[in-house]
Design an enzyme around this catalytic site. Structure first.
Site, PDB file in Angstrom:
ATOM      1  N   VAL A 143       0.820  -1.313  -0.074  1.00 58.60           N
ATOM      2  CA  VAL A 143       0.057  -0.062   0.078  1.00 58.60           C
ATOM      3  C   VAL A 143       1.114   1.296  -0.257  1.00 58.60           C
ATOM      4  O   VAL A 143       1.977   1.124   0.336  1.00 58.60           O
ATOM      5  CB  VAL A 143      -0.871   0.244   1.270  1.00 58.60           C
ATOM      6  CG1 VAL A 143      -2.071  -1.052   1.135  1.00 58.60           C
ATOM      7  CG2 VAL A 143      -0.275  -0.155   2.494  1.00 58.60           C
ATOM      8  N   SER A 144       0.281   2.460  -0.383  1.00 55.94           N
ATOM      9  CA  SER A 144       1.354   3.408  -0.275  1.00 55.94           C
ATOM     10  C   SER A 144       1.525   4.261   0.790  1.00 55.94           C
ATOM     11  O   SER A 144       2.549   5.005   0.788  1.00 55.94           O
ATOM     12  CB  SER A 144       0.455   4.516  -1.708  1.00 55.94           C
ATOM     13  OG  SER A 144       0.569   3.742  -2.962  1.00 55.94           O
ATOM     14  N   THR A 145       0.652   4.263   1.593  1.00 52.57           N
ATOM     15  CA  THR A 145       0.638   5.023   2.870  1.00 52.57           C
ATOM     16  C   THR A 145       0.580   4.152   4.183  1.00 52.57           C
ATOM     17  O   THR A 145       0.135   3.167   4.121  1.00 52.57           O
ATOM     18  CB  THR A 145      -0.318   6.225   2.841  1.00 52.57           C
ATOM     19  OG1 THR A 145      -1.546   5.580   2.908  1.00 52.57           O
ATOM     20  CG2 THR A 145      -0.163   6.933   1.867  1.00 52.57           C
TER      21      THR A 145
END
Length: 198
Positions: free
Chosen positions: A10-12
């Site tokens: 996931v990006s964050t």
């Protein structure tokens, strides 16, 4: 039974890999694969230095994994070129790949055919880019645009002045922030001009 490595990202930091991992584990279970490792990464896909991905790559190179399972290709790869390069490398090692949500399964003949088609499009795109660059360069030349790095402005007078004071060529180059070759060229040009004036 195939040994499977799951990679999720996931990006964050406030996002969760839980959904991806659950679906991937269920898929592996249906296939009868042995999930030996699950990697969870929480950072942007554009980041080249991803520790969990490096660990995955290490296990692949050691042939401890037979198949890599990911939720989507963009979880794992940064670009089409990156995807094709890595998959070719894994294929050479005998390691297969499944992207669940992209419906691409390289453990099947259909999946392998699809990847060959994607690879062909990737090569075609690269060829088009090269062609456009060449055409742009040729067009610029025809318009009289000078290409390459701009020529360095050389203070020949300063070079001659420092040389006449006995400074070595390397010192002059360092002092003026130019190459030794540029100093030699400036001195040679000034010598030619001097000789023609005589």
């Amino acid at each position: 039974m195939k040994n499977c490595g799951i990679y999720s990202r996931v990006s964050t930091l406030d996002q969760s890999c839980e959904l991806q991992i659950r679906e991937l584990k269920e898929f592996a279970e249906r296939r009868g694969w042995n999930v030996i490792v699950i990697f969870e990464e929480k950072m942007s896909g554009t980041t080249a230095n991803r520790p969990q991905l490096k660990q995955l790559q290490k296990l692949v190179s050691e042939r401890k994994i037979d198949v890599v399972l990911t939720w989507k290709f963009d979880r794992l790869f940064r670009s089409l070129r990156d995807l094709l390069s890595v998959l070719q490398n894994w294929s050479d090692l005998g390691v297969e790949m499944v992207s669940l949500r992209d419906n691409i399964d390289l453990t099947t003949s259909t999946g392998r055919l699809l990847m060959q088609i994607i690879g062909a499009f990737g090569e075609f795109e690269a060829a088009l880019v090269r062609e456009r660059v060449r055409a742009g360069v040729e067009n610029a030349r025809k318009k009289g645009v000078k290409l390459g790095r701009p020529a360095l402005q050389l203070d020949s007078e300063k070079v001659r002045d420092l040389r006449s004071k006995g400074f070595p060529i390397r010192t002059i180059a360092s002092e003026l922030g130019i190459s030794v070759g540029s100093v030699q060229k400036a001195l040679k040009c000034s010598q030619i001009r001097f000789n023609t004036q005589i």
